[in-house]
Design a protein around this motif. Structure first.
Motif, PDB file in Angstrom:
ATOM      1  N   ALA A 133      65.975 -80.443   0.894  1.00 21.19           N
ATOM      2  CA  ALA A 133      65.669 -79.450   1.922  1.00 21.19           C
ATOM      3  C   ALA A 133      64.158 -79.329   2.119  1.00 21.19           C
ATOM      4  O   ALA A 133      63.676 -79.207   3.257  1.00 21.19           O
ATOM      5  N   HIS A 134      63.420 -79.364   1.016  1.00 21.52           N
ATOM      6  CA  HIS A 134      61.959 -79.284   1.106  1.00 21.52           C
ATOM      7  C   HIS A 134      61.398 -80.485   1.858  1.00 21.52           C
ATOM      8  O   HIS A 134      60.522 -80.340   2.724  1.00 21.52           O
ATOM      9  N   ARG A 135      61.901 -81.670   1.555  1.00 23.21           N
ATOM     10  CA  ARG A 135      61.430 -82.882   2.228  1.00 23.21           C
ATOM     11  C   ARG A 135      61.746 -82.839   3.717  1.00 23.21           C
ATOM     12  O   ARG A 135      60.932 -83.269   4.555  1.00 23.21           O
ATOM     13  N   ALA A 136      62.933 -82.354   4.063  1.00 23.66           N
ATOM     14  CA  ALA A 136      63.365 -82.358   5.460  1.00 23.66           C
ATOM     15  C   ALA A 136      62.672 -81.291   6.300  1.00 23.66           C
ATOM     16  O   ALA A 136      62.624 -81.404   7.531  1.00 23.66           O
ATOM     17  N   THR A 137      62.138 -80.238   5.662  1.00 24.53           N
ATOM     18  CA  THR A 137      61.535 -79.139   6.416  1.00 24.53           C
ATOM     19  C   THR A 137      60.014 -79.096   6.327  1.00 24.53           C
ATOM     20  O   THR A 137      59.367 -78.478   7.177  1.00 24.53           O
ATOM     21  N   HIS A 138      59.449 -79.743   5.312  1.00 23.86           N
ATOM     22  CA  HIS A 138      57.992 -79.738   5.177  1.00 23.86           C
ATOM     23  C   HIS A 138      57.389 -80.626   6.270  1.00 23.86           C
ATOM     24  O   HIS A 138      57.789 -81.785   6.434  1.00 23.86           O
ATOM     25  N   PRO A 139      56.426 -80.135   7.045  1.00 25.59           N
ATOM     26  CA  PRO A 139      55.920 -80.898   8.197  1.00 25.59           C
ATOM     27  C   PRO A 139      55.295 -82.242   7.824  1.00 25.59           C
ATOM     28  O   PRO A 139      55.421 -83.207   8.578  1.00 25.59           O
ATOM     29  N   VAL A 140      54.646 -82.319   6.656  1.00 23.70           N
ATOM     30  CA  VAL A 140      54.014 -83.574   6.252  1.00 23.70           C
ATOM     31  C   VAL A 140      55.028 -84.502   5.590  1.00 23.70           C
ATOM     32  O   VAL A 140      55.137 -85.679   5.931  1.00 23.70           O
ATOM     33  N   LEU A 141      55.782 -83.980   4.641  1.00 20.74           N
ATOM     34  CA  LEU A 141      56.772 -84.810   3.947  1.00 20.74           C
ATOM     35  C   LEU A 141      57.784 -85.398   4.922  1.00 20.74           C
ATOM     36  O   LEU A 141      58.214 -86.542   4.770  1.00 20.74           O
ATOM     37  N   ARG A 142      58.168 -84.611   5.905  1.00 23.24           N
ATOM     38  CA  ARG A 142      59.139 -85.103   6.890  1.00 23.24           C
ATOM     39  C   ARG A 142      58.592 -86.295   7.660  1.00 23.24           C
ATOM     40  O   ARG A 142      59.322 -87.236   7.973  1.00 23.24           O
ATOM     41  N   GLN A 143      57.304 -86.293   7.941  1.00 18.47           N
ATOM     42  CA  GLN A 143      56.701 -87.374   8.707  1.00 18.47           C
ATOM     43  C   GLN A 143      56.547 -88.656   7.883  1.00 18.47           C
ATOM     44  O   GLN A 143      56.681 -89.761   8.423  1.00 18.47           O
ATOM     45  N   ILE A 144      56.270 -88.524   6.597  1.00 19.94           N
ATOM     46  CA  ILE A 144      56.018 -89.710   5.785  1.00 19.94           C
ATOM     47  C   ILE A 144      57.266 -90.221   5.076  1.00 19.94           C
ATOM     48  O   ILE A 144      57.218 -91.269   4.428  1.00 19.94           O
TER      49      ILE A 144
END
Length: 221
Positions: A133-144
């Protein structure tokens, strides 16, 4: 012989052997690729006598974030550690896993109570869901994030889930669930060397080399 037994025998036999062969040769291939990389010779004068000690130190000091980053990432770093510890307890503490390791390597140790194992598996599953959930919602993690990140997450999540389902006999026959658990774990083993999950082995080499190089130059890292 029933289809379920055929599938379970396949998971216990040819599939397990193939997964272990791919795992061993895949890790060997990755290590050879890393160690064989050409590096420019460092002609500068060493600032310390035993730079490799800095490399060993770096392996351990980089297991926790630097003070400057802790306020922003400490929470998720802790969640990640909870997952890794839970997963390690499940892999190394469950008696059937220990027996499998003994058959392959000859090494053995006492197992943990099943209550401890199921609790650790549940905690690891919850931690994995939180990290996803953190990966999918974090603006930077989601992009990379890419296919490797999500597929690797799925391959780690599935054996934990199917293992609990098999233990509690949820969702089907025990033989089917056990076969599904083993096949999902074997797919994880085969995928590991060629994915970001290879950090399981490579992290020590990458940190050690980096620490040795900077220690030789006198940098504090």
């Amino acid at each position: 012989m029933s289809t379920e037994t055929d599938l379970l025998d396949f998971a216990r036999g040819p599939a397990l052997e193939a997964a272990l062969i791919i795992l061993v040769f895949g890790i060997f291939w990755r290590l050879v690729g890393v160690l064989a990389l050409r590096r420019n010779r460092d002609l500068s004068e060493p600032r310390v006598r035993h730079a490799w000690l800095g490399g060993v130190k770096t392996i351990f000091t980089r297991m926790w974030p630097r003070r400057e980053f802790r306020p922003r990432i400490l929470h998720w770093e802790a969640v990640s550690y909870v997952f890794h510890i839970g997963l390690a307890v499940v892999i190394l503490g469950l008696v059937p896993h220990i027996l499998l390791i003994r058959d392959i390597t000859g090494l053995s140790w006492p197992g943990l109570p099943t209550g401890v194992i199921t609790f650790a598996a549940g905690v690891a599953l919850i931690s994995l869901l939180a990290l996803l959930a953190h990966r999918a919602t974090h603006p930077v993690l989601r992009q990379i994030s890419n296919f490797d990140d999500y597929f690797s997450w799925l391959l780690v999540f599935t054996p934990l889930l199917t293992g609990l389902m098999a233990y509690y006999h949820l969702g089907g026959r025990y033989e089917d669930l056990l076969a599904l658990h083993m096949l999902s774990a074997e797919l994880l083993l085969a995928w590991l060397p060629f994915s970001k999950l290879a950090h399981t082995v490579l992290f020590a080499f990458s940190r050690g080399v980096t620490g040795t190089i900077y220690s030789r130059r006198g940098a504090r890292i």
